[in-house]
Design an enzyme around this catalytic site. Structure first.
Site, PDB file in Angstrom:
ATOM      1  N   ASP A  99      -4.702   5.319  -0.095  1.00 30.51           N
ATOM      2  CA  ASP A  99      -5.703   5.481   0.507  1.00 30.51           C
ATOM      3  C   ASP A  99      -6.328   6.396   2.200  1.00 30.51           C
ATOM      4  OD1 ASP A  99      -9.219   4.893   0.793  1.00 30.51           O
ATOM      5  OD2 ASP A  99      -8.807   2.768   1.047  1.00 30.51           O
ATOM      6  N   PHE A 148     -16.182   4.158  -4.929  1.00 27.71           N
ATOM      7  CA  PHE A 148     -15.356   3.001  -5.109  1.00 27.71           C
ATOM      8  C   PHE A 148     -15.250   3.161  -6.401  1.00 27.71           C
ATOM      9  CE2 PHE A 148     -12.968  -1.125  -4.884  1.00 27.71           C
ATOM     10  CZ  PHE A 148     -13.351  -1.612  -3.589  1.00 27.71           C
TER      11      PHE A 148
HETATM   12  C1  PRP Z   1      -4.701  -0.889  -2.582  1.00 32.43           C
HETATM   13  C2  PRP Z   1      -3.758  -0.320  -3.023  1.00 32.43           C
HETATM   14  C3  PRP Z   1      -2.009   0.684  -2.738  1.00 32.43           C
HETATM   15  C4  PRP Z   1      -3.158   0.259  -0.848  1.00 32.43           C
HETATM   16  C5  PRP Z   1      -3.657   2.066  -1.187  1.00 32.43           C
HETATM   17  O1  PRP Z   1      -3.659  -2.504  -2.456  1.00 32.43           O
HETATM   18  O2  PRP Z   1      -2.849  -0.415  -4.780  1.00 32.43           O
HETATM   19  O3  PRP Z   1      -1.312   0.296  -2.469  1.00 32.43           O
HETATM   20  O4  PRP Z   1      -4.032  -0.148  -1.000  1.00 32.43           O
HETATM   21  O5  PRP Z   1      -3.788   2.042   0.655  1.00 32.43           O
HETATM   22  P1  PRP Z   1      -4.161   2.469   2.224  1.00 32.43           P
HETATM   23  O6  PRP Z   1      -3.699   3.480   1.637  1.00 32.43           O
HETATM   24  O7  PRP Z   1      -5.183   2.153   2.608  1.00 32.43           O
HETATM   25  O8  PRP Z   1      -2.693   1.838   2.792  1.00 32.43           O
HETATM   26  P2  PRP Z   1      -4.302  -3.429  -2.124  1.00 32.43           P
HETATM   27  O9  PRP Z   1      -3.062  -4.116  -0.268  1.00 32.43           O
HETATM   28  O10 PRP Z   1      -5.774  -3.837  -2.130  1.00 32.43           O
HETATM   29  O11 PRP Z   1      -3.923  -4.341  -3.291  1.00 32.43           O
HETATM   30  P3  PRP Z   1      -3.269  -3.971  -5.177  1.00 32.43           P
HETATM   31  O12 PRP Z   1      -2.793  -3.154  -4.865  1.00 32.43           O
HETATM   32  O13 PRP Z   1      -2.483  -5.631  -5.246  1.00 32.43           O
HETATM   33  O14 PRP Z   1      -4.519  -4.115  -5.173  1.00 32.43           O
END
Ligand code: PRP
Length: 187
Positions: A99, A148
């Site tokens: 993201d 989303f």
């Molecule tokens: C989400 C996803 C990635 C990260 C990406 O993890 O799994 O690891 O966000 O976002 P970024 O590119 O903005 O850093 P999250 O921290 O929500 O935890 P999760 O994997 O447990 O859902």
């Protein structure tokens, strides 16, 4: 229904199989350490590893970001570390979604600090809408422009991870962040 299917399970499985075949070919003769980034990558990771036909070692890492939603200076903390000694080994990081890019940037840096011989990135979804850091994805499943998305490990407030399909949440379910265009990223 609060969601619509964006990428059906059969399409996901076919794409993950293709990635597994490609990784098996690229790393023939090596034994890479495949590191899943918890929690979102669990289903992608489990399927991918079983499509890989060369010997691998597997481990997990967990990173938590603070402030990433609000500003580009979001800090990332490693809250569960890789336990295999990756020094001198090729590592492949497996992520569900890129993201902002903050999580991967930090995890790549961390794994290189541990002495990995190389560090490739395998991500199921590339979503550039909120990208803040340049990330080069070596093995990519799909690109999603906006919206989303949930399912196949992806959550909204810890819900929907269990779904077999990747779905688009209706805007009213996620504060107006629904809607989206899918680009099926091909090799
Ligand atoms: C989400 C996803 C990635 C990260 C990406 O993890 O799994 O690891 O966000 O976002 P970024 O590119 O903005 O850093 P999250 O921290 O929500 O935890 P999760 O994997 O447990 O859902």
């Amino acid at each position: 229904m609060d969601r619509e299917v964006l990428i059906a399970r059969e399409i996901i499985q076919e794409r993950v199989r293709e990635l597994g075949v490609r990784i098996s070919s690229d790393y023939r003769g090596e034994e890479p350490v495949i590191v899943g980034i918890l929690n979102g990558a669990v289903f992608f990771f489990a399927d991918l590893v079983r499509y890989i036909t060369i010997p691998v070692r597997i481990d997990f890492i967990r990173a938590r970001s603070y402030g990433a939603q609000m500003c580009s200076s979001g800090k990332v903390e490693i809250t569960k570390d890789v336990e295999i000694d990756v020094k001198g080994s090729p590592v492949i990081l497996v992520e569900d979604i890129v993201d902002t890019g903050l999580t991967l940037k930090a995890v790549v840096h961390h794994v290189k600090d541990m002495g990995a011989a190389s560090c490739a990135i395998c991500a199921l979804i590339d979503k550039k809408e909120r990208r803040e850091l340049e990330i080069s994805i070596d093995y990519l499943g799909f690109s999603v422009e906006t919206g989303f998305i949930v399912g196949y490990g992806l959550d909204y407030n810890e819900r929907y991870r269990y779904l077999n399909d990747i779905c688009l949440l209706k805007p009213e379910q996620c504060g107006g962040r629904g809607g989206g265009i899918l680009n099926d990223h091909r090799l």
